[in-house]
Design a protein around this motif. Structure first.
Motif, PDB file in Angstrom:
ATOM      1  N   LEU A 181       0.882  -0.993   0.108  1.00  0.00           N
ATOM      2  CA  LEU A 181       0.064  -0.004   0.056  1.00  0.00           C
ATOM      3  C   LEU A 181       0.922   1.103  -0.033  1.00  0.00           C
ATOM      4  CD1 LEU A 181      -2.844  -0.951   2.563  1.00  0.00           C
ATOM      5  CD2 LEU A 181      -2.902  -1.321   0.180  1.00  0.00           C
ATOM      6  N   CYS A 182       1.942   1.293   0.671  1.00  0.00           N
ATOM      7  CA  CYS A 182       2.663   2.453   0.817  1.00  0.00           C
ATOM      8  C   CYS A 182       3.444   2.763  -0.459  1.00  0.00           C
ATOM      9  CB  CYS A 182       3.974   2.307   1.720  1.00  0.00           C
ATOM     10  SG  CYS A 182       5.191   1.032   1.735  1.00  0.00           S
ATOM     11  N   CYS A 183       3.482   1.773  -1.486  1.00  0.00           N
ATOM     12  CA  CYS A 183       4.196   1.952  -2.685  1.00  0.00           C
ATOM     13  C   CYS A 183       3.121   2.300  -3.941  1.00  0.00           C
ATOM     14  CB  CYS A 183       4.623   0.603  -3.277  1.00  0.00           C
ATOM     15  SG  CYS A 183       6.243  -0.016  -2.022  1.00  0.00           S
ATOM     16  N   VAL A 184       2.077   2.414  -3.472  1.00  0.00           N
ATOM     17  CA  VAL A 184       0.786   2.643  -4.539  1.00  0.00           C
ATOM     18  C   VAL A 184       0.160   3.967  -3.908  1.00  0.00           C
ATOM     19  CG1 VAL A 184      -1.333   1.825  -5.405  1.00  0.00           C
ATOM     20  CG2 VAL A 184       0.405   0.148  -5.016  1.00  0.00           C
ATOM     21  N   LEU A 185      -0.402   4.050  -2.853  1.00  0.00           N
ATOM     22  CA  LEU A 185      -1.405   5.089  -2.285  1.00  0.00           C
ATOM     23  C   LEU A 185      -0.781   6.466  -2.326  1.00  0.00           C
ATOM     24  CD1 LEU A 185      -3.390   3.144   0.720  1.00  0.00           C
ATOM     25  CD2 LEU A 185      -4.119   3.525  -1.827  1.00  0.00           C
ATOM     26  N   PRO A 186       0.351   6.636  -1.780  1.00  0.00           N
ATOM     27  CA  PRO A 186       0.956   8.120  -1.599  1.00  0.00           C
ATOM     28  C   PRO A 186       1.365   8.516  -2.928  1.00  0.00           C
ATOM     29  CG  PRO A 186       2.019   6.572   0.081  1.00  0.00           C
ATOM     30  CD  PRO A 186       1.285   5.589  -0.881  1.00  0.00           C
ATOM     31  N   SER A 187       1.310   9.729  -2.949  1.00  0.00           N
ATOM     32  CA  SER A 187       2.011  10.552  -3.984  1.00  0.00           C
ATOM     33  C   SER A 187       3.316  10.788  -3.500  1.00  0.00           C
ATOM     34  CB  SER A 187       1.343  11.749  -4.536  1.00  0.00           C
ATOM     35  OG  SER A 187       1.260  12.681  -3.435  1.00  0.00           O
ATOM     36  N   PHE A 188       4.395  11.063  -4.537  1.00  0.00           N
ATOM     37  CA  PHE A 188       5.538  11.855  -4.197  1.00  0.00           C
ATOM     38  C   PHE A 188       6.153  12.402  -5.445  1.00  0.00           C
ATOM     39  CE2 PHE A 188       6.542   6.873  -4.247  1.00  0.00           C
ATOM     40  CZ  PHE A 188       7.673   7.162  -5.390  1.00  0.00           C
ATOM     41  N   SER A 189       7.049  13.376  -5.164  1.00  0.00           N
ATOM     42  CA  SER A 189       7.708  14.488  -5.960  1.00  0.00           C
ATOM     43  C   SER A 189       9.096  14.181  -6.133  1.00  0.00           C
ATOM     44  CB  SER A 189       7.184  15.850  -5.574  1.00  0.00           C
ATOM     45  OG  SER A 189       5.816  15.916  -5.823  1.00  0.00           O
ATOM     46  N   ARG A 190       9.734  14.474  -7.205  1.00  0.00           N
ATOM     47  CA  ARG A 190      10.859  14.235  -7.510  1.00  0.00           C
ATOM     48  C   ARG A 190      11.756  15.240  -6.709  1.00  0.00           C
ATOM     49  NH1 ARG A 190      13.977  12.579 -12.954  1.00  0.00           N
ATOM     50  NH2 ARG A 190      16.132  13.101 -12.421  1.00  0.00           N
ATOM     51  N   GLY A 191      12.762  14.793  -6.019  1.00  0.00           N
ATOM     52  CA  GLY A 191      13.589  15.709  -5.308  1.00  0.00           C
ATOM     53  C   GLY A 191      14.537  14.909  -4.524  1.00  0.00           C
ATOM     54  N   ALA A 192      14.986  15.400  -3.180  1.00  0.00           N
ATOM     55  CA  ALA A 192      15.992  14.744  -2.356  1.00  0.00           C
ATOM     56  C   ALA A 192      15.491  13.449  -1.745  1.00  0.00           C
ATOM     57  CB  ALA A 192      16.202  15.515  -1.160  1.00  0.00           C
ATOM     58  N   ASP A 193      14.190  13.287  -1.608  1.00  0.00           N
ATOM     59  CA  ASP A 193      13.609  11.909  -1.060  1.00  0.00           C
ATOM     60  C   ASP A 193      13.392  11.019  -2.132  1.00  0.00           C
ATOM     61  OD1 ASP A 193      14.038  12.844   1.632  1.00  0.00           O
ATOM     62  OD2 ASP A 193      12.150  14.038   1.481  1.00  0.00           O
ATOM     63  N   PHE A 194      12.979  11.442  -3.578  1.00  0.00           N
ATOM     64  CA  PHE A 194      12.596  10.323  -4.502  1.00  0.00           C
ATOM     65  C   PHE A 194      13.115  10.816  -5.687  1.00  0.00           C
ATOM     66  CE2 PHE A 194       9.276  10.799  -1.076  1.00  0.00           C
ATOM     67  CZ  PHE A 194       9.104   9.140  -0.523  1.00  0.00           C
ATOM     68  N   ALA A 195      13.280   9.944  -6.579  1.00  0.00           N
ATOM     69  CA  ALA A 195      14.082   9.996  -7.639  1.00  0.00           C
ATOM     70  C   ALA A 195      13.211  10.470  -8.831  1.00  0.00           C
ATOM     71  CB  ALA A 195      14.934   9.023  -8.146  1.00  0.00           C
ATOM     72  N   LEU A 196      12.012  10.424  -8.685  1.00  0.00           N
ATOM     73  CA  LEU A 196      10.737  10.590  -9.753  1.00  0.00           C
ATOM     74  C   LEU A 196       9.604  11.047  -9.070  1.00  0.00           C
ATOM     75  CD1 LEU A 196       9.113   7.924  -9.413  1.00  0.00           C
ATOM     76  CD2 LEU A 196      10.622   6.848 -10.669  1.00  0.00           C
ATOM     77  N   ASP A 197       8.707  11.320  -9.770  1.00  0.00           N
ATOM     78  CA  ASP A 197       7.273  11.931  -9.650  1.00  0.00           C
ATOM     79  C   ASP A 197       6.369  10.690  -9.737  1.00  0.00           C
ATOM     80  OD1 ASP A 197       7.936  14.516  -9.485  1.00  0.00           O
ATOM     81  OD2 ASP A 197       7.760  14.894 -11.393  1.00  0.00           O
ATOM     82  N   LYS A 198       5.366  10.630  -8.603  1.00  0.00           N
ATOM     83  CA  LYS A 198       4.579   9.364  -8.788  1.00  0.00           C
ATOM     84  C   LYS A 198       2.942  10.046  -8.285  1.00  0.00           C
ATOM     85  CE  LYS A 198       3.512   6.410  -5.486  1.00  0.00           C
ATOM     86  NZ  LYS A 198       1.995   6.197  -5.768  1.00  0.00           N
ATOM     87  N   PRO A 199       1.995   9.812  -8.964  1.00  0.00           N
ATOM     88  CA  PRO A 199       0.761  10.390  -8.469  1.00  0.00           C
ATOM     89  C   PRO A 199       0.236   9.350  -7.684  1.00  0.00           C
ATOM     90  CG  PRO A 199       0.889  10.068 -11.075  1.00  0.00           C
ATOM     91  CD  PRO A 199       2.153   9.547 -10.360  1.00  0.00           C
ATOM     92  N   ALA A 200      -0.566   9.604  -6.646  1.00  0.00           N
ATOM     93  CA  ALA A 200      -1.378   8.902  -5.624  1.00  0.00           C
ATOM     94  C   ALA A 200      -2.219   7.928  -6.336  1.00  0.00           C
ATOM     95  CB  ALA A 200      -2.309   9.849  -4.919  1.00  0.00           C
ATOM     96  N   GLY A 201      -2.179   6.788  -5.774  1.00  0.00           N
ATOM     97  CA  GLY A 201      -2.811   5.585  -6.095  1.00  0.00           C
ATOM     98  C   GLY A 201      -2.442   4.947  -7.385  1.00  0.00           C
ATOM     99  N   THR A 202      -1.025   5.223  -7.876  1.00  0.00           N
ATOM    100  CA  THR A 202      -0.154   4.599  -8.892  1.00  0.00           C
ATOM    101  C   THR A 202       0.951   3.853  -8.208  1.00  0.00           C
ATOM    102  OG1 THR A 202      -0.979   6.337 -10.409  1.00  0.00           O
ATOM    103  CG2 THR A 202       0.582   5.054 -11.225  1.00  0.00           C
TER     104      THR A 202
END
Length: 268
Positions: free
Chosen positions: A17-38
């Motif tokens: 669920l933590c790999c699918v539900l949250p969104s995150f943006s490319r930056g220091a913590d994540f290497a890419l953008d990911k929409p919520a629910g994807t």
């Protein structure tokens, strides 16, 4: 065999669920953008992360510090047994209650930490009652969970946690009151922060090498990139494993005997 800790993430009993539900943006913590629910592109068909051993090296340190406090398996095993992530309607419903369950589970973890302190009987009783109430809320079904007033519950529990922290550091003279302080990048090397109130403070990238943080209240403090080499964290209050993982330390960082030293910390 001992029962699994319900407040510790068990990815094998979840559905990523933590790999699918949250969104995150490319930056220091994540290497890419990911929409919520994807689903994250690194998620394999078996619900395992394809780059888990090298998340930091591949630009995903944000994944390594995330802790659901057991919300993942609670939702997957009890709220929606046999969850099918391919059903978008169900996934949307899951997305509305997963954050609620995670918030309740984190509060349960903090209450458990408070109950381990030497407290007066009346406060210990209130914390025990709060613990039971949180457990009942977590065990509820979808309809009840989506109606949980998380803000009000958090405020009520935080009042008890604050009282527990005040009692624990009652012997500390003039503790520094830094609740919500912006200490990002601050030079606090060797600082006397014993008993300091750092609830909700930003310690992002702060230099805390050699600092004394014994009995410091670290509830909700942002410790990403904080340097804890040689710091004394023995007896620190409400310090979560995720806060340690988010920081940098080594073998000289002093921790309580029952606290797990993060694997990525240098040996010395």
């Amino acid at each position: 065999m001992t029962a699994a800790d319900p407040l510790q993430a068990d990815c094998g009993r979840c559905a990523a669920l933590c790999c699918v539900l949250p969104s995150f943006s490319r930056g220091a913590d994540f290497a890419l953008d990911k929409p919520a629910g994807t689903a994250c592109p690194n998620l394999r068909e078996d619900d395992r992360c394809g780059i888990h051993p090298v998340l930091r090296e591949r630009g995903f340190p944000g994944c390594t510090v995330y802790d659901c406090f057991g919300a993942g398996q609670q939702v997957t095993q009890h709220v929606w047994p046999g969850l099918d992530r391919g059903d978008r309607a169900v996934l949307h419903q899951v997305g509305t209650v997963f954050p609620v369950v995670r918030a309740l589970q984190e509060l349960r973890w903090l209450v458990r930490a408070a109950r381990a302190l030497d407290l007066p009987a009346d406060l210990a009783g209130e914390l025990a009652a709060a613990d039971d109430a949180l457990a009942r809320r977590v065990a509820a079904g979808f309809e009840e969970l989506r109606e949980v007033p998380v803000g009000a519950v958090r405020a009520e529990v935080n009042a008890l946690l604050t009282a527990a922290g005040e009692h624990a550091r009652r012997g500390v003279r003039r503790p520094r009151l830094l609740r919500g302080a912006d200490l990002a990048g601050a030079d606090l090397a060797g600082a006397d922060l014993r008993g300091a109130v750092l609830r909700g403070a930003s310690l992002l990238g702060a230099d805390l090498r050699g600092a004394d943080l014994g009995l410091a209240d670290l509830t909700g403090a942002d410790t990403r990139g904080a340097r804890l080499h040689g710091a004394d964290l023995r007896g620190a209050l409400f310090l979560t494993p995720a806060q340690l993982v988010a920081a940098a330390g080594d073998g000289s960082t002093r921790l309580d005997a029952d606290v797990v030293r993060p694997a990525h910390w240098a040996a010395a």
